[in-house]
Design a protein around this motif. Structure first.
Motif, PDB file in Angstrom:
ATOM      1  N   LYS A  19       0.834  -1.200   0.000  1.00  0.00           N
ATOM      2  CA  LYS A  19       0.000   0.000   0.000  1.00  0.00           C
ATOM      3  C   LYS A  19       0.868   1.249   0.000  1.00  0.00           C
ATOM      4  CE  LYS A  19      -3.871  -2.042   2.490  1.00  0.00           C
ATOM      5  NZ  LYS A  19      -4.596  -2.054   3.775  1.00  0.00           N
ATOM      6  N   MET A  20       1.971   1.230   0.720  1.00  0.00           N
ATOM      7  CA  MET A  20       2.849   2.390   0.813  1.00  0.00           C
ATOM      8  C   MET A  20       3.640   2.596  -0.476  1.00  0.00           C
ATOM      9  SD  MET A  20       4.253   2.148   4.733  1.00  0.00           S
ATOM     10  CE  MET A  20       5.849   2.509   4.181  1.00  0.00           C
ATOM     11  N   ARG A  21       3.885   1.547  -1.223  1.00  0.00           N
ATOM     12  CA  ARG A  21       4.712   1.635  -2.409  1.00  0.00           C
ATOM     13  C   ARG A  21       4.127   2.603  -3.432  1.00  0.00           C
ATOM     14  NH1 ARG A  21       5.151  -3.797  -4.584  1.00  0.00           N
ATOM     15  NH2 ARG A  21       5.968  -4.239  -2.526  1.00  0.00           N
ATOM     16  N   SER A  22       2.817   2.647  -3.564  1.00  0.00           N
ATOM     17  CA  SER A  22       2.217   3.533  -4.550  1.00  0.00           C
ATOM     18  C   SER A  22       2.317   4.995  -4.131  1.00  0.00           C
ATOM     19  CB  SER A  22       0.750   3.157  -4.756  1.00  0.00           C
ATOM     20  OG  SER A  22       0.024   3.350  -3.559  1.00  0.00           O
ATOM     21  N   LYS A  23       2.445   5.287  -2.850  1.00  0.00           N
ATOM     22  CA  LYS A  23       2.515   6.661  -2.362  1.00  0.00           C
ATOM     23  C   LYS A  23       3.904   7.255  -2.524  1.00  0.00           C
ATOM     24  CE  LYS A  23      -0.977   5.907   1.171  1.00  0.00           C
ATOM     25  NZ  LYS A  23      -1.236   5.886   2.594  1.00  0.00           N
TER      26      LYS A  23
END
Length: 91
Positions: A19-23
């Protein structure tokens, strides 16, 4: 096999990381970040002359010698103090 809690924690961690990778791509590249600035930096370093380099070299050698002497002296003092305490206990 009773390891369901640790496996579930691993799965949760992997999902959170995904989830954090896209941010991460949303950060704007600033002028100060490396590789993105085509402007000249705000500071100018003086050119090092051979005389300056020799002075720095000599100063570093003196500091290294001084530090080595201090370490050797402290080691000898500690060793003698320890030996003194050991010999006192043997009496």
């Amino acid at each position: 096999m009773g390891f369901g809690g640790s496996v579930q924690a691993m799965i949760t961690t992997l999902k959170n990381n995904e989830k954090m990778r896209s941010k991460r791509g949303n950060f704007k590249k600033t002028v100060h970040s490396s590789g993105y600035s085509k402007q000249k930096p705000e500071y100018d370093f003086p050119e090092a002359t051979p005389q300056m380099l020799n002075e720095i070299k000599e100063r570093l050698q003196k500091e290294r010698k001084r530090r080595t002497y201090k370490v050797v002296a402290l080691t000898i003092i500690l060793f003698l103090g320890l030996a003194y305490l050991v010999f006192i206990e043997l009496k």
